[in-house]
Design a protein around this motif. Structure first.
Motif, PDB file in Angstrom:
ATOM      1  N   PRO A 156       2.230   9.791  -0.850  1.00  0.00           N
ATOM      2  CA  PRO A 156       1.191   9.155  -1.667  1.00  0.00           C
ATOM      3  C   PRO A 156       0.407   8.157  -0.833  1.00  0.00           C
ATOM      4  N   ALA A 157      -0.885   8.088  -1.047  1.00  0.00           N
ATOM      5  CA  ALA A 157      -1.727   7.151  -0.298  1.00  0.00           C
ATOM      6  C   ALA A 157      -2.990   6.861  -1.108  1.00  0.00           C
TER       7      ALA A 157
ATOM      8  N   ALA B 130       0.600  14.550  -5.443  1.00  0.00           N
ATOM      9  CA  ALA B 130       1.077  14.892  -4.105  1.00  0.00           C
ATOM     10  C   ALA B 130       2.424  15.587  -4.227  1.00  0.00           C
ATOM     11  N   ASN B 131       2.823  16.239  -3.159  1.00  0.00           N
ATOM     12  CA  ASN B 131       4.109  16.909  -3.113  1.00  0.00           C
ATOM     13  C   ASN B 131       5.173  15.878  -2.754  1.00  0.00           C
TER      14      ASN B 131
ATOM     15  N   ALA C  83       2.145  -2.658 -10.992  1.00  0.00           N
ATOM     16  CA  ALA C  83       2.967  -2.310 -12.151  1.00  0.00           C
ATOM     17  C   ALA C  83       2.494  -1.025 -12.822  1.00  0.00           C
ATOM     18  N   GLY C  84       1.197  -0.849 -12.971  1.00  0.00           N
ATOM     19  CA  GLY C  84       0.672   0.342 -13.638  1.00  0.00           C
ATOM     20  C   GLY C  84       0.953   1.618 -12.876  1.00  0.00           C
ATOM     21  N   HIS C  85       0.704   1.608 -11.573  1.00  0.00           N
ATOM     22  CA  HIS C  85       0.968   2.800 -10.764  1.00  0.00           C
ATOM     23  C   HIS C  85       2.459   3.125 -10.713  1.00  0.00           C
ATOM     24  N   LEU C  86       3.302   2.091 -10.604  1.00  0.00           N
ATOM     25  CA  LEU C  86       4.741   2.327 -10.577  1.00  0.00           C
ATOM     26  C   LEU C  86       5.257   2.843 -11.929  1.00  0.00           C
TER      27      LEU C  86
ATOM     28  N   ALA D 110       0.844  -1.193   0.000  1.00  0.00           N
ATOM     29  CA  ALA D 110       0.000   0.000   0.000  1.00  0.00           C
ATOM     30  C   ALA D 110       0.880   1.243   0.000  1.00  0.00           C
ATOM     31  N   ALA D 111       0.517   2.228  -0.792  1.00  0.00           N
ATOM     32  CA  ALA D 111       1.294   3.470  -0.877  1.00  0.00           C
ATOM     33  C   ALA D 111       1.296   4.169   0.472  1.00  0.00           C
TER      34      ALA D 111
END
Length: 180
Positions: free
Chosen positions: A98-99, A121-122, A105-108, A82-83
């Motif tokens: 990030p949360a 996010a910052n 794989a897609g998010h990375l 989980a992020a």
């Protein structure tokens, strides 16, 4: 919101025509992205170039290379985590994290292309992103090896004991070299 990550196509665009990595169309929907074939050995080289200065590959988040700082979370077991879950050393300085999603794989792939826009996010990293699709694929193939099945990173040798320096090394070495 734009397809492939919810980022508007105009977010981050410059009026100068300079290339901005805000188009996540090469991944599409991060949740259904299938990672194409890649080279984990080449990905390890990319990891050393782009990530190893601040991220560890070990389960205990140790840094083993001189000159590197332990600022980010370990990337051991990042796929499926989980992020925002991993412990980081600079928690106060890092601000928001990030949360609300799982590192798949897609998010990375999107994160590696443009971290700040991928998670809205910052993100406090000196890393602008990697535009090349195959480079990100190879890097992800390496990240897939950072799990319990990889004995070298899952169970690293015990940390050596630290010996506090009493003298600067050159003075101590000179003292030790005298005939006694």
């Amino acid at each position: 919101a734009a397809a492939g990550g919810g980022v508007s196509p105009s977010v981050g665009q410059r009026g100068t025509g300079a290339k901005v990595r805000s188009d996540f169309g090469d991944v599409g929907d991060p949740g259904s992205f299938e990672l194409p074939p890649g080279d984990a050995a080449l990905g390890q080289r990319y990891f050393k170039k782009h990530c190893a200065h601040c991220h560890s590959v070990f389960s205990d988040n140790r840094i083993t290379t001189a000159g590197h700082a332990q600022l980010g979370p370990t990337l051991f077991g990042v796929l499926g985590r989980a992020a925002g879950e991993a412990e980081i050393k600079q928690k106060v300085a890092m601000g928001s994290r990030p949360a609300g999603f799982v590192w798949d794989a897609g998010h990375l792939m999107n994160y590696l292309k443009n971290p700040r826009q991928a998670v809205n996010a910052n993100v406090h990293m000196n890393f602008r992103g990697i535009d090349d699709f195959q480079t990100r694929v190879d890097l992800l193939h390496y990240l897939q090896t950072l799990n319990e099945d990889n004995e070298a990173v899952a169970n690293p040798p015990e940390r050596p004991t630290s010996v506090p320096p009493i003298f600067p090394f050159n003075v101590f070495g000179h003292w030790m070299s005298k005939d006694r």
